[in-house]
Enzyme design. Structure first.
Site, PDB file in Angstrom:
ATOM      1  N   LYS A 127       0.856  -1.192   0.000  1.00  0.00           N
ATOM      2  CA  LYS A 127       0.000   0.000   0.000  1.00  0.00           C
ATOM      3  C   LYS A 127       0.881   1.227   0.000  1.00  0.00           C
ATOM      4  CE  LYS A 127      -4.451   0.862   0.125  1.00  0.00           C
ATOM      5  NZ  LYS A 127      -5.570  -0.002  -0.317  1.00  0.00           N
TER       6      LYS A 127
ATOM      7  N   ASP B 166      -6.637   4.307  -4.736  1.00  0.00           N
ATOM      8  CA  ASP B 166      -7.321   4.175  -3.444  1.00  0.00           C
ATOM      9  C   ASP B 166      -7.994   5.528  -3.190  1.00  0.00           C
ATOM     10  OD1 ASP B 166      -7.579   2.278  -1.026  1.00  0.00           O
ATOM     11  OD2 ASP B 166      -6.984   4.143  -0.076  1.00  0.00           O
TER      12      ASP B 166
HETATM   13  P1  NAD Z   1     -13.113   7.675  -2.590  1.00  0.00           P
HETATM   14  O1  NAD Z   1     -12.067   8.672  -2.344  1.00  0.00           O
HETATM   15  O2  NAD Z   1     -13.656   7.522  -3.962  1.00  0.00           O
HETATM   16  O3  NAD Z   1     -14.352   7.976  -1.618  1.00  0.00           O
HETATM   17  C1  NAD Z   1     -14.236   8.103  -0.241  1.00  0.00           C
HETATM   18  C2  NAD Z   1     -15.551   8.681   0.272  1.00  0.00           C
HETATM   19  O4  NAD Z   1     -15.555   8.673   1.700  1.00  0.00           O
HETATM   20  C3  NAD Z   1     -15.770  10.126  -0.150  1.00  0.00           C
HETATM   21  O5  NAD Z   1     -17.150  10.300  -0.421  1.00  0.00           O
HETATM   22  C4  NAD Z   1     -15.372  10.917   1.091  1.00  0.00           C
HETATM   23  O6  NAD Z   1     -15.947  12.192   1.165  1.00  0.00           O
HETATM   24  C5  NAD Z   1     -15.908   9.992   2.143  1.00  0.00           C
HETATM   25  N1  NAD Z   1     -15.355  10.185   3.469  1.00  0.00           N
HETATM   26  C6  NAD Z   1     -14.068  10.410   3.835  1.00  0.00           C
HETATM   27  N2  NAD Z   1     -13.986  10.545   5.162  1.00  0.00           N
HETATM   28  C7  NAD Z   1     -15.254  10.389   5.631  1.00  0.00           C
HETATM   29  C8  NAD Z   1     -15.835  10.420   6.900  1.00  0.00           C
HETATM   30  N3  NAD Z   1     -15.102  10.624   7.987  1.00  0.00           N
HETATM   31  N4  NAD Z   1     -17.175  10.184   7.001  1.00  0.00           N
HETATM   32  C9  NAD Z   1     -17.942   9.989   5.909  1.00  0.00           C
HETATM   33  N5  NAD Z   1     -17.443   9.963   4.674  1.00  0.00           N
HETATM   34  C10 NAD Z   1     -16.136  10.164   4.553  1.00  0.00           C
HETATM   35  O7  NAD Z   1     -12.569   6.290  -2.014  1.00  0.00           O
HETATM   36  P2  NAD Z   1     -13.077   4.823  -2.351  1.00  0.00           P
HETATM   37  O8  NAD Z   1     -12.208   4.285  -3.400  1.00  0.00           O
HETATM   38  O9  NAD Z   1     -14.565   4.816  -2.507  1.00  0.00           O
HETATM   39  O10 NAD Z   1     -12.681   4.090  -0.983  1.00  0.00           O
HETATM   40  C11 NAD Z   1     -13.525   4.108   0.166  1.00  0.00           C
HETATM   41  C12 NAD Z   1     -13.078   3.015   1.123  1.00  0.00           C
HETATM   42  O11 NAD Z   1     -13.155   1.769   0.448  1.00  0.00           O
HETATM   43  C13 NAD Z   1     -11.623   3.138   1.605  1.00  0.00           C
HETATM   44  O12 NAD Z   1     -11.542   2.620   2.919  1.00  0.00           O
HETATM   45  C14 NAD Z   1     -10.862   2.245   0.653  1.00  0.00           C
HETATM   46  O13 NAD Z   1      -9.660   1.775   1.215  1.00  0.00           O
HETATM   47  C15 NAD Z   1     -11.886   1.137   0.484  1.00  0.00           C
HETATM   48  N6  NAD Z   1     -11.691   0.362  -0.728  1.00  0.00           N
HETATM   49  C16 NAD Z   1     -11.854   0.920  -1.961  1.00  0.00           C
HETATM   50  C17 NAD Z   1     -11.624   0.141  -3.078  1.00  0.00           C
HETATM   51  C18 NAD Z   1     -11.832   0.689  -4.472  1.00  0.00           C
HETATM   52  O14 NAD Z   1     -11.623  -0.074  -5.423  1.00  0.00           O
HETATM   53  N7  NAD Z   1     -12.268   1.912  -4.640  1.00  0.00           N
HETATM   54  C19 NAD Z   1     -11.236  -1.183  -2.948  1.00  0.00           C
HETATM   55  C20 NAD Z   1     -11.087  -1.727  -1.673  1.00  0.00           C
HETATM   56  C21 NAD Z   1     -11.327  -0.931  -0.566  1.00  0.00           C
END
Ligand code: NAD
Length: 431
Positions: free
Chosen positions: A116, A156
């Protein structure tokens, strides 16, 4: 109580995500009867790299950013894991995320290890040019770590296919060669995979379908609350709506909204896009009402709760108030070990992150495979393969959970740890 004018949501950054990750590991390792030596080989990260990244800003100043890359384990294949841009990035967080990647790839049985990366920055405050220079500098500085057989990053939080494209281009410039398999999550035109955009949410939906079958829960009309409305959360909303669920609450770091009659997932996505990537003000354009304290979204009386934002959101402070029967962890590490214990007692069925959100890395793996073959799959083929991997992993974990009478998180770790341990032993890495 958070006022409507200042709806930024707090996070529990004082809790060490890596310590929590290791505590989840310890329970499963004990049940598997691992020795101290075996544990030592597969628990701590293999390589932690920290770099200073000088970037010329648009006004001519040089600003120094801090970047990390952690390779946690490479026994089963090259390190794999995304790169996060956020002011909250810490070494501890990146280590935890790399750790989860090792075990995520192992639960899904894809031949990759765990890594990561992250840069401490607020991408909302950077111009496009600054963002590009920062991304290229990060990849150039870490060039020796990366490679299709060494370490393959991906997007991410706050990193996009455009960022992946810049990083791939930087690597290709240094190698004087075309090597798309060095990074995944790229635009389709330069070696991306069909289905990557919604892969994480789609994988989660395959898990929810299986969990609902196991719990005898009807998805048609089931109510859903989603914390985080980025890639994972908003696609989760769209796909669950297609399954007949009613999305009653959504949030992002700028606000949270509730509508008992259901929020139109696509409408909210379009609004967020038009509103500089923020949900703030969504109540002005829909019948949704703002939730004064956005953390209360987690405690709503819903059937399914989807944390899709950041770590440490369900803790000993609020777990007792959770009413959902099913929690699907789209985010990594949204529930602390103390939160887990309380949810267990309440009989809440949690689909753990290392299984639930593994659709993203699985399609990343497919992208890497396609890049190396130079032959590209149709979206139907990607979805069919994703379903096959997710269903098989879910069935395996559920079987261990029922056989060993442990929750799904411990069962997932047991399946994964056993695979990493076996690979390590075959390679004789104990010497
Ligand atoms: P992203 O940046 O597209 O979206 C993140 C979202 O969370 C945004 O809407 C942001 O405003 C919101 N956010 C941030 N802090 C917050 C809080 N304290 N309370 C409420 N909302 C909050 O990111 P993503 O790719 O959607 O990833 C989200 C989660 O999913 C992360 O933990 C990431 O590690 C995990 N994840 C994502 C993927 C992927 O393929 N996108 C894969 C595995 C895990």
């Amino acid at each position: 109580m958070t006022s409507r004018k200042t709806p930024r949501i707090h996070s529990k950054q004082t809790i060490s995500a890596f310590e929590n990750a290791k505590r989840q590991f310890d329970v499963a390792a004990r049940l598997l009867g691992l020795t101290e030596n075996q544990i030592a080989m597969i628990k701590e990260p293999r390589r932690v790299t920290k770099v200073s990244l000088p970037v010329q800003m648009d006004d001519g100043r040089i600003e120094i950013f801090v970047g990390y890359r952690v390779q946690h384990n490479i026994a089963r294949g090259p390190a794999k894991g995304g790169i996060r841009y956020s002011p909250m990035v810490t070494e501890d967080e990146v280590k935890a995320l790399a750790f989860w990647m090792t075990y995520k790839c192992a639960v899904l049985d894809i031949p990759l290890g765990g890594g990561k990366g992250g840069i401490v920055c607020d991408p909302n405050k950077l111009s496009r040019g600054e963002l590009e220079r920062l991304s290229r500098r990060y990849f150039a500085e870490m060039h020796d770590l990366f490679g299709p057989d060494r370490d393959v990053p991906a997007p991410d939080v706050n990193t996009s296919s455009q960022v992946m494209a810049w990083m791939m281009d930087t690597y290709c410039m240094h190698e004087n060669n075309y090597i798309p398999a060095v990074i995944t999550g790229k635009p389709l035109e330069i070696g991306g995979s069909k289905g990557r955009e919604q892969a994480t949410a789609q994988g989660m939906v395959f898990c929810v379908l299986q969990a609902a079958k196991h719990l005898n829960m009807k998805l048609k009309g089931a109510t859903v609350a989603i914390q985080g409305y980025g890639n994972a959360g908003s696609n989760a909303a769209l796909l669950l709506e297609k399954e007949g669920c009613k999305i009653v609450a959504i949030s992002d770091e700028f606000g949270a909204f509730y509508d008992k009659n259901g929020i139109d997932a696509k409408h909210a996505i379009d609004y967020r896009k038009a509103n500089a990537g923020k949900l703030s003000g969504y109540d002005k354009v829909s019948s949704a009402k703002p939730i004064e304290d956005p953390m209360k979204l987690l405690e709503l009386d819903v059937d399914i709760l989807i944390p899709a934002a950041i770590e440490n959101q369900i803790t000993e402070e609020n777990a007792e108030n959770i009413k959902a029967k099913l929690i699907a962890e789209c985010a990594n590490g949204p529930i602390t070990p103390e939160g887990d214990i309380i949810l267990d007692k309440k009989n809440v069925f949690v689909i753990p992150d290392i299984l639930c959100n593994a659709g993203g890395v699985t399609v990343s793996y497919f992208e890497w495979v396609q890049n190396r073959m130079g032959y590209y799959w149709s979206e139907e083929k990607v979805l069919e393969e994703l379903k096959r991997y997710m269903d098989k992993a879910f069935e395996n974990v559920l079987r261990v959970s029922l056989e060993r009478k442990v929750n799904m998180r411990i069962a997932a770790f047991m399946v994964a740890i056993d695979r990493v341990r076996t690979a390590t032993e075959w390679r004789g890495l104990y010497h």
